[in-house]
Design a protein around this motif. Structure first.
Motif, PDB file in Angstrom:
ATOM      1  N   LYS A  58       0.758  -1.181  -0.102  1.00  0.00           N
ATOM      2  CA  LYS A  58       0.051   0.004  -0.172  1.00  0.00           C
ATOM      3  C   LYS A  58       0.835   1.346  -0.012  1.00  0.00           C
ATOM      4  O   LYS A  58       2.104   1.252   0.320  1.00  0.00           O
ATOM      5  CB  LYS A  58      -0.737   0.020   1.299  1.00  0.00           C
ATOM      6  N   ASP A  59       0.410   2.529  -0.006  1.00  0.00           N
ATOM      7  CA  ASP A  59       0.994   3.544  -0.118  1.00  0.00           C
ATOM      8  C   ASP A  59       1.871   3.677   1.239  1.00  0.00           C
ATOM      9  O   ASP A  59       1.424   3.189   2.288  1.00  0.00           O
ATOM     10  CB  ASP A  59       0.227   4.680  -0.537  1.00  0.00           C
ATOM     11  N   ASP A  67      -1.284  -5.859  -0.424  1.00  0.00           N
ATOM     12  CA  ASP A  67      -2.621  -6.483  -1.331  1.00  0.00           C
ATOM     13  C   ASP A  67      -2.287  -7.581  -2.039  1.00  0.00           C
ATOM     14  O   ASP A  67      -1.197  -7.536  -2.694  1.00  0.00           O
ATOM     15  CB  ASP A  67      -2.842  -5.237  -2.250  1.00  0.00           C
ATOM     16  N   ARG A  76       5.018   3.171  -3.118  1.00  0.00           N
ATOM     17  CA  ARG A  76       4.063   1.983  -2.933  1.00  0.00           C
ATOM     18  C   ARG A  76       4.430   0.940  -3.575  1.00  0.00           C
ATOM     19  O   ARG A  76       5.835   0.546  -3.570  1.00  0.00           O
ATOM     20  CB  ARG A  76       2.367   2.305  -3.556  1.00  0.00           C
TER      21      ARG A  76
END
Lengths: 287, 168
Positions: free
Chosen positions: B24-25, B87, B167
């Motif tokens: 994720k960022d 993710d 990210r």
């Protein structure tokens, strides 16, 4: 008298097994084992995800959103805590094993007598709670899971991994561990575990009236005034007087040390009333 | 005063390194990563490393140093993450770790020496790094930032380096 069960050798075996497991895991992983991965923050055991609850709650607060994956990962360890008590500290955590060793080494080196102030453990409850609240509030404020980042169990269990994967001394984890070591050496006995570790503080709160603890049978106690059971306790707790959240981690050393069988592992049982000043406590010393 | 505050902030939150695929960022990643090293141990190439000194709040998080070992986009790490910091993406084309940047001052092709190592070795062949009419490498927006080009670049100080996107 029936033969007494000795808990301490069993506990040492379990502690050593966990320490050896985390020491060997990087080599097993490199050898092709991919079903078991992780450290004391989170462990993958085949299809089962285990997440240490204090680190998990800290992550939930840091990320600011509910996660079913995290919640399910915490479920089994939470259940374990509610049934067996804070055994994470005394049976699992490699820092706990290290800290116990360091403590007895310190006592031997400084030729100190094993003594504790009578109700010292009770006063530590609020400090422990404050440290835990600070860790969790900080996780939320800085959006970083501070328990996972800084707590000794995660740091120590990831040390072999970092040594293995970085192929240079893991300076950052090493530096943080040295800070905890300095605290262990400079502060009063076992303070890192008893007062400062947020994981221990969190597990200590996970108790129900049915959680396994030290069961005390007053009728069998040889001397309720000065019996040495709280000198056997590695945290200085008097098991005959302790309350539910006084910090007992079910290491059962007092059970092993009790000469009359008045202490057992179990749940329920009576307690003696709390004395603000127990005569002789703290001064009474055994080796 | 203001300067020292910024200094402390940069010490605690340094610029993001190259993260594993699916990350994720950076801000969400730092808040979700539980520092379990599961992705590090799951990586079959030894690509992922625990963060070294200077990582600040990123201590214990995984990162990629492409010049040592780049990411081969096998996508083994995202599914083992217990918290969703990575993710669980399966398509390597969906990865957004970073983007490769060519330094025209040192790149052999730019200096007139025939070299197409990065073009040939790119795992997204014919998509991420193309050769233009002057035989110069051109990075497209398809680049995922795996760092294979940075690893294989024959120049001593790699002339093509991956800039982290913050990210994965």
């Amino acid at each position: 008298m029936r033969a007494k069960r000795r808990w301490t050798p069993l506990r040492r075996g379990v502690q050593a097994a966990f320490a050896a497991f985390y020491l060997l895991l990087p080599w097993l992983n490199r050898g092709g084992l991919r079903a078991v991965l992780g450290n004391l923050a989170s462990l993958k055991l085949g299809p089962v995800d285990l997440i240490e609850p204090a680190a998990g709650v800290s992550t939930l607060l840091a990320s600011g959103q509910w996660s079913w994956a995290l919640a399910w990962g915490m479920a089994l360890p939470l259940l374990l805590a509610l049934v067996l008590g804070p055994v994470f500290c005394s049976w699992v955590c490699p820092w706990g094993l290290f800290s116990e060793g360091l403590d007895s080494f310190k006592l031997r080196l400084l030729k100190l007598r094993r003594s504790w102030s009578a109700e010292g453990y009770r006063r530590l409850f609020w400090l422990r709670l404050a440290v835990l609240v600070a860790f969790l509030a900080g996780s939320w404020a800085f959006a970083v899971p501070l328990v996972a980042l800084l707590a000794p169990p995660r740091l120590l269990s990831s040390l072999p991994q970092e040594l293995f994967y970085l192929r240079v001394p893991p300076t950052l984890t090493g530096a943080l561990l040295l800070l905890w070591l300095a605290a262990e050496l400079l502060l009063p006995r076992r303070w890192v575990c008893r007062a400062l570790c947020p994981v221990g503080s969190f597990w200590n709160l996970l108790r129900t009236p049915w959680t396994i603890t030290v069961r005390f049978q007053p009728a069998l106690c040889l001397d309720p005034q000065v019996a040495p059971c709280h000198l056997h306790c590695p945290w200085g707790i008097d098991p005959r007087r302790m309350g539910r959240f006084d910090g007992c981690t079910n290491c059962l050393r007092c059970v092993d040390g009790c000469p009359s069988g008045a202490l057992l592992a179990g749940s329920g049982g009576a307690r003696l009333p709390v004395h603000p000043q127990t005569p002789g406590a703290g001064a009474a010393a055994t080796s | 005063m203001k300067l020292s505050r910024r200094f402390v902030l940069e010490l605690l939150f340094p610029p993001p390194p190259l993260r594993p695929p699916g990350a994720k960022d950076e801000r969400a990643f730092l808040s979700l990563c539980i520092r379990c090293n599961r992705c590090v141990a799951a990586c079959p190439y030894g690509t992922l490393k625990p963060a070294p000194l200077g990582a600040g709040a990123g201590a214990g998080t995984p990162l990629v140093v492409p010049r040592e070992v780049p990411c081969y986009l096998c996508m083994a790490c995202p599914p083992v993450c217990p918290t969703g910091a990575l993710d669980p993406i399966a398509d390597k084309r969906a990865v957004r770790m970073g983007v490769a940047v060519v330094d025209p001052n040192t790149c052999y092709a730019h200096l007139g020496i025939l070299c197409r190592t990065c073009v040939d070795e790119c795992p997204l062949e014919g998509e991420a790094i193309l050769q233009d009419q002057q035989l110069l490498p051109v990075v497209t927006e398809k680049c995922v930032g795996c760092g294979v080009c940075e690893k294989v670049c024959p120049v001593a100080e790699p002339a093509i380096v991956v800039k982290p996107r913050g990210r994965g």
